[in-house]
Enzyme design. Structure first.
Site, PDB file in Angstrom:
ATOM      1  N   HIS A  93      -8.668  14.603   2.277  1.00 43.78           N
ATOM      2  CA  HIS A  93      -8.035  15.713   1.560  1.00 43.78           C
ATOM      3  C   HIS A  93      -8.380  17.019   2.273  1.00 43.78           C
ATOM      4  O   HIS A  93      -9.537  17.235   2.654  1.00 43.78           O
ATOM      5  CB  HIS A  93      -8.575  15.834   0.137  1.00 43.78           C
ATOM      6  N   ASP A 151      -0.271  16.537  -1.171  1.00 41.01           N
ATOM      7  CA  ASP A 151      -0.635  15.748  -2.352  1.00 41.01           C
ATOM      8  C   ASP A 151       0.383  16.004  -3.465  1.00 41.01           C
ATOM      9  O   ASP A 151       0.784  17.139  -3.708  1.00 41.01           O
ATOM     10  CB  ASP A 151      -2.048  16.127  -2.818  1.00 41.01           C
ATOM     11  N   HIS A 171      -6.278   3.507   0.803  1.00 38.55           N
ATOM     12  CA  HIS A 171      -5.901   3.693   2.207  1.00 38.55           C
ATOM     13  C   HIS A 171      -6.621   4.980   2.590  1.00 38.55           C
ATOM     14  O   HIS A 171      -6.323   6.041   2.020  1.00 38.55           O
ATOM     15  CB  HIS A 171      -4.374   3.797   2.352  1.00 38.55           C
ATOM     16  N   CYS A 210       0.647   3.381   3.213  1.00 38.27           N
ATOM     17  CA  CYS A 210       1.350   2.743   4.340  1.00 38.27           C
ATOM     18  C   CYS A 210       2.848   2.991   4.219  1.00 38.27           C
ATOM     19  O   CYS A 210       3.529   3.273   5.214  1.00 38.27           O
ATOM     20  CB  CYS A 210       1.080   1.243   4.372  1.00 38.27           C
ATOM     21  N   HIS A 222      -8.058   8.356   3.398  1.00 38.11           N
ATOM     22  CA  HIS A 222      -7.370   9.641   3.521  1.00 38.11           C
ATOM     23  C   HIS A 222      -8.382  10.773   3.421  1.00 38.11           C
ATOM     24  O   HIS A 222      -9.361  10.688   2.688  1.00 38.11           O
ATOM     25  CB  HIS A 222      -6.280   9.796   2.456  1.00 38.11           C
ATOM     26  N   CYS A 263       0.856  -1.199   0.000  1.00 41.56           N
ATOM     27  CA  CYS A 263       0.000   0.000   0.000  1.00 41.56           C
ATOM     28  C   CYS A 263       0.887   1.241   0.000  1.00 41.56           C
ATOM     29  O   CYS A 263       1.718   1.425   0.898  1.00 41.56           O
ATOM     30  CB  CYS A 263      -0.915  -0.011   1.231  1.00 41.56           C
ATOM     31  N   ASN A 280     -12.932  10.614  -0.665  1.00 37.58           N
ATOM     32  CA  ASN A 280     -13.477   9.817  -1.764  1.00 37.58           C
ATOM     33  C   ASN A 280     -13.546   8.361  -1.330  1.00 37.58           C
ATOM     34  O   ASN A 280     -12.589   7.838  -0.766  1.00 37.58           O
ATOM     35  CB  ASN A 280     -12.589   9.953  -3.003  1.00 37.58           C
TER      36      ASN A 280
HETATM   37  P1  5GP Z   1      -8.157   9.730  -4.055  1.00 34.17           P
HETATM   38  O1  5GP Z   1      -8.612   9.920  -5.472  1.00 34.17           O
HETATM   39  O2  5GP Z   1      -7.873   8.275  -3.745  1.00 34.17           O
HETATM   40  O3  5GP Z   1      -9.057  10.372  -3.049  1.00 34.17           O
HETATM   41  O4  5GP Z   1      -6.826  10.548  -3.933  1.00 34.17           O
HETATM   42  C1  5GP Z   1      -5.548  10.004  -4.004  1.00 34.17           C
HETATM   43  C2  5GP Z   1      -4.595  11.169  -4.020  1.00 34.17           C
HETATM   44  O5  5GP Z   1      -3.289  10.689  -3.753  1.00 34.17           O
HETATM   45  C3  5GP Z   1      -4.530  11.898  -5.363  1.00 34.17           C
HETATM   46  O6  5GP Z   1      -4.913  13.256  -5.165  1.00 34.17           O
HETATM   47  C4  5GP Z   1      -3.064  11.761  -5.786  1.00 34.17           C
HETATM   48  O7  5GP Z   1      -2.556  12.935  -6.367  1.00 34.17           O
HETATM   49  C5  5GP Z   1      -2.362  11.433  -4.482  1.00 34.17           C
HETATM   50  N1  5GP Z   1      -1.199  10.584  -4.608  1.00 34.17           N
HETATM   51  C6  5GP Z   1      -1.105   9.424  -5.323  1.00 34.17           C
HETATM   52  N2  5GP Z   1       0.130   8.898  -5.199  1.00 34.17           N
HETATM   53  C7  5GP Z   1       0.833   9.743  -4.400  1.00 34.17           C
HETATM   54  C8  5GP Z   1       2.178   9.728  -3.900  1.00 34.17           C
HETATM   55  O8  5GP Z   1       2.988   8.842  -4.169  1.00 34.17           O
HETATM   56  N3  5GP Z   1       2.545  10.759  -3.076  1.00 34.17           N
HETATM   57  C9  5GP Z   1       1.682  11.772  -2.760  1.00 34.17           C
HETATM   58  N4  5GP Z   1       2.147  12.739  -1.958  1.00 34.17           N
HETATM   59  N5  5GP Z   1       0.407  11.803  -3.204  1.00 34.17           N
HETATM   60  C10 5GP Z   1      -0.008  10.804  -4.010  1.00 34.17           C
HETATM   61 ZN    ZN Z   2      -2.237   1.362   3.689  1.00 29.42          ZN
END
Ligand code: 5GP
Ligand code: ZN
Length: 116
Positions: free
Chosen positions: A101, A30, A97, A7, A99, A4, A86
């Protein structure tokens, strides 16, 4: 080693722009910001999404929420911010995982949902 990505970020194995860390939670910017300030707060414990959350996670979920204002202010968001979680396919979750925002900037953000 976890497969993950969040993680691995929370453990420090993958580098990130860290905002805050304690024994339960981790906050980091992000990689693809959608606002002048855009960071995420996660539990260190792996919870895939709100669909997998239950009452056994009450304490850490409460802590996440209770910390958001302080963390937002620490990043200059002194006049409000937006939180987004989301969940699943319909919520267009990309990383499984849980999160939160946190988005903001000097000016008010766009509408929460585009009007169609
Ligand atoms: P989700 O769409 O799952 O709510 O948002 C996932 C977020 O994680 C996205 O906004 C994406 O830009 C961010 N993200 C994905 N991979 C990485 C990473 O390796 N590092 C960081 N800092 N953000 C990430
Ligand atoms: Zn995780």
């Amino acid at each position: 080693m976890s497969d993950c990505i969040f993680c691995r970020i929370a453990s420090g194995e993958i580098p990130s722009k860290k905002v805050y860390e304690d024994e339960d939670i981790f906050a980091f910017h992000d990689i693809n910001p959608q606002a002048p300030v855009h960071f995420m707060v996660i539990p260190k414990q792996h919870i895939a999404s709100l669909n997998e959350a239950d009452m056994s996670h009450q304490a850490v979920l409460g802590k996440l929420m209770a910390k958001l204002g302080e963390l937002a202010r620490s990043q200059g968001l002194t006049d409000g911010f937006r939180t987004i979680i989301n969940t699943g396919r319909v919520g267009r979750q990309e990383v499984y995982h849980l999160h939160i925002h946190i988005l903001g900037g000097p000016e008010p953000l766009g509408r929460m949902m585009p009007r169609e």
